[in-house]
Design a protein around this motif. Structure first.
Motif, PDB file in Angstrom:
ATOM      1  N   CYS A  56     -32.394  17.514  26.948  1.00 21.25           N
ATOM      2  CA  CYS A  56     -31.029  17.898  26.566  1.00 21.25           C
ATOM      3  C   CYS A  56     -30.861  19.400  26.761  1.00 21.25           C
ATOM      4  O   CYS A  56     -29.802  19.870  27.157  1.00 21.25           O
ATOM      5  N   THR A  81     -27.895  24.464  13.941  1.00 18.78           N
ATOM      6  CA  THR A  81     -28.183  23.582  15.074  1.00 18.78           C
ATOM      7  C   THR A  81     -29.572  23.887  15.594  1.00 18.78           C
ATOM      8  O   THR A  81     -30.222  24.835  15.146  1.00 18.78           O
ATOM      9  N   PHE A  82     -30.009  23.083  16.551  1.00 14.96           N
ATOM     10  CA  PHE A  82     -31.286  23.311  17.207  1.00 14.96           C
ATOM     11  C   PHE A  82     -31.151  24.488  18.179  1.00 14.96           C
ATOM     12  O   PHE A  82     -30.069  24.728  18.701  1.00 14.96           O
ATOM     13  N   THR A  85     -29.110  24.665  21.759  1.00 15.07           N
ATOM     14  CA  THR A  85     -27.656  24.832  21.853  1.00 15.07           C
ATOM     15  C   THR A  85     -27.346  26.268  22.276  1.00 15.07           C
ATOM     16  O   THR A  85     -26.482  26.505  23.128  1.00 15.07           O
ATOM     17  N   VAL A 127     -21.565  20.557  18.050  1.00 13.00           N
ATOM     18  CA  VAL A 127     -22.807  19.783  17.908  1.00 13.00           C
ATOM     19  C   VAL A 127     -22.495  18.616  16.974  1.00 13.00           C
ATOM     20  O   VAL A 127     -22.073  18.831  15.838  1.00 13.00           O
ATOM     21  N   ASP A 153     -22.768  19.140  22.477  1.00  8.69           N
ATOM     22  CA  ASP A 153     -24.187  18.894  22.237  1.00  8.69           C
ATOM     23  C   ASP A 153     -24.251  17.558  21.501  1.00  8.69           C
ATOM     24  O   ASP A 153     -24.104  17.490  20.276  1.00  8.69           O
ATOM     25  N   ALA A 155     -26.829  15.554  21.596  1.00 14.20           N
ATOM     26  CA  ALA A 155     -28.256  15.191  21.583  1.00 14.20           C
ATOM     27  C   ALA A 155     -28.516  14.052  20.600  1.00 14.20           C
ATOM     28  O   ALA A 155     -29.311  13.151  20.868  1.00 14.20           O
ATOM     29  N   PHE A 178     -33.229  12.506  24.968  1.00 14.41           N
ATOM     30  CA  PHE A 178     -34.115  11.338  24.820  1.00 14.41           C
ATOM     31  C   PHE A 178     -35.515  11.795  24.446  1.00 14.41           C
ATOM     32  O   PHE A 178     -36.519  11.238  24.885  1.00 14.41           O
ATOM     33  N   LYS A 182     -35.392  11.084  19.001  1.00 15.44           N
ATOM     34  CA  LYS A 182     -34.011  10.623  19.090  1.00 15.44           C
ATOM     35  C   LYS A 182     -33.935   9.084  19.093  1.00 15.44           C
ATOM     36  O   LYS A 182     -34.950   8.408  19.199  1.00 15.44           O
ATOM     37  N   GLY A 189     -36.671  14.104  27.683  1.00 20.05           N
ATOM     38  CA  GLY A 189     -35.636  13.748  28.652  1.00 20.05           C
ATOM     39  C   GLY A 189     -34.257  13.947  28.072  1.00 20.05           C
ATOM     40  O   GLY A 189     -34.095  14.212  26.874  1.00 20.05           O
TER      41      GLY A 189
HETATM   42  C1  LIG Z   1     -32.934  17.327  19.971  1.00 17.12           C
HETATM   43  C2  LIG Z   1     -31.822  18.277  20.087  1.00 17.12           C
HETATM   44  C3  LIG Z   1     -31.690  19.127  21.188  1.00 17.12           C
HETATM   45  C4  LIG Z   1     -32.741  19.294  22.246  1.00 17.12           C
HETATM   46  O1  LIG Z   1     -33.074  18.156  22.912  1.00 17.12           O
HETATM   47  P1  LIG Z   1     -34.278  18.176  23.994  1.00 17.12           P
HETATM   48  O2  LIG Z   1     -34.095  16.902  24.740  1.00 17.12           O
HETATM   49  O3  LIG Z   1     -35.544  18.213  23.199  1.00 17.12           O
HETATM   50  O4  LIG Z   1     -34.108  19.369  24.845  1.00 17.12           O
HETATM   51  C5  LIG Z   1     -30.561  19.915  21.286  1.00 17.12           C
HETATM   52  N1  LIG Z   1     -29.617  19.895  20.338  1.00 17.12           N
HETATM   53  C6  LIG Z   1     -29.711  19.112  19.247  1.00 17.12           C
HETATM   54  C7  LIG Z   1     -28.614  19.123  18.241  1.00 17.12           C
HETATM   55  C8  LIG Z   1     -30.827  18.286  19.076  1.00 17.12           C
HETATM   56  O5  LIG Z   1     -30.921  17.515  17.993  1.00 17.12           O
END
Ligand SMILES: *Cc1c(COP(=O)(O)O)cnc(C)c1O
Length: 378
Positions: A56, A81-82, A85, A127, A153, A155, A178, A182, A189
């Protein structure tokens, strides 16, 4: 007894599908499983185009490039957020402008976005936390009036929707993950969803090291050459094979997760009614995907005590995120717009409970019992 916080999904078909890649002697990117996955998302989500990516994070980097984000641009996002982002835009030289969240959904507060906009703002990145949609009508309206891109986002939002539209297909670009944590996984992925077909050709080029190899594979050109700056964002077909096994039973996985979520909700309702904890809120018009179940404790010290109490019973719970604006890189690459009323306060109260496809009823009972015991003794 030990109850993990997460167990990656698997269906039993993965090895057979990976073996098919090996037998076909086609294990690199854009093989038959990648194509099947892309098609599945396009049909299921009613997306113009889906491109499977290596994460992601990478899908978001692609979106940043497609929006031509440059040095000095500003991009609006929540601080809760992660890191990815923000990273995707910061890598292109942009500044992350953090906006406070709503305490009910932990999503960006759409009412505080407009005051964060300056002449440098180029995009808004909502997000969809926990697979619960942001207030997209308001966000799209703001973006339209100010000429900004919207990059979702999503994800955590695969198979969730907002007013009937799949998350990831509402803004200009949508990014799925992925990762093994998740709802649907391929180890590492992701996917980029594209709304306007005019971006497809450049997206394919960026994803294939800046070449028009995708066109070459389709027989549209007789040799492929370097067309643009790009990178390698396409996953191995073996990873796609792993993912496809889950997509085939996506509804079964989704329904099981929802059943676990609903049971947590109904069994913990009495603790909420007694004012001991708070439970997640799903606004009108949002269909969530049970990406996570969290509770909110009174404060950080209660959360620390609860987490330790659960751990003593072999139950792993998790909290996140340390708000980005308070992290070293967040201070360097970002700024908080307005006042942090809820971001820090609410993030310190949140605790995620075990929720995964293979969680058994018995294990879930143990989690619920432990929570009731903790609050019963206080
Ligand atoms: C998991 C997540 C990501 C990153 O996903 P990756 O596939 O590990 O790069 C980005 N944003 C949020 C909100 C997520 O939960």
């Amino acid at each position: 007894m030990r109850i993990n916080f997460n167990v990656p999904p698997s269906t039993g078909k993965e090895l057979e599908y990976i073996k098919q890649c090996i037998d076909a002697e086609k294990i690199c990117g854009d093989g038959s499983f990648t194509k099947k996955c892309n098609k599945w998302f396009e049909e299921r989500m009613k997306a113009t185009k889906c491109l499977l990516t290596t994460s992601c994070t990478h899908a978001t980097e692609m979106a940043a490039m497609l929006c031509d984000i440059k040095e000095g641009d500003e991009v609006i996002m929540p601080s809760y957020t992660f890191v990815s982002t923000a990273d995707a835009f910061v890598l292109r030289g942009a500044k992350a402008v953090f906006v406070d969240i709503r305490p009910d959904t932990m999503n960006i507060d759409e009412k505080k976005i407009e005051e964060a906009i300056t002449e440098k703002t180029r995009a808004i990145v909502p997000v969809h936390y926990a697979g619960v949609a942001c207030e997209m009508d308001t966000i799209l309206d703001i973006a339209k009036r100010h000429g900004l891109f919207v990059i979702e986002d999503a994800a955590q939002g695969v198979l969730a929707s907002y007013k009937g539209q799949a998350l990831g297909t509402i803004g200009d670009f949508g990014c799925y993950s992925f990762h093994e944590t998740k709802n649907y996984s391929m180890g590492e992925g992701g996917a980029l969803l594209i709304k306007d077909a005019k971006y497809i050709e450049r997206a394919e080029i960026i994803r294939e090291k800046g070449t028009d190899r995708s066109k070459y594979y389709r027989g549209q050109v007789d040799k492929y050459t370097w067309q643009d700056a790009g990178s390698s964002y396409l996953p191995s077909d073996m990873n796609a094979a792993y993912l496809y096994a889950q997509l085939e039973i996506a509804d079964e996985i989704n329904n099981r997760r929802l059943a676990i979520w609903d049971r947590y909700y109904s069994e913990l309702k009495e603790l909420e009614a007694a004012g001991r904890i708070e439970l997640p809120v799903i606004p009108e018009g949002c269909v969530h995907n049970a990406h996570m179940f969290y509770i909110k404790t009174a404060d950080i010290s209660e959360r620390t005590a609860l987490k330790a109490f659960m751990e003593e019973r072999g139950i792993l719970t998790v909290f996140h995120y340390i708000p980005l604006h308070s992290a070293p890189a967040g201070k360097k690459y970002g700024r908080f717009s307005g006042e942090d009323v809820y971001t820090t306060r609410e993030s310190e109260r949140l605790l995620r409970l075990p929720l995964y496809y293979k969680l058994t009823d018995e294990d879930q009972s143990s989690v619920i019992d432990a929570l009731k015991e903790f609050y019963g003794n206080r």
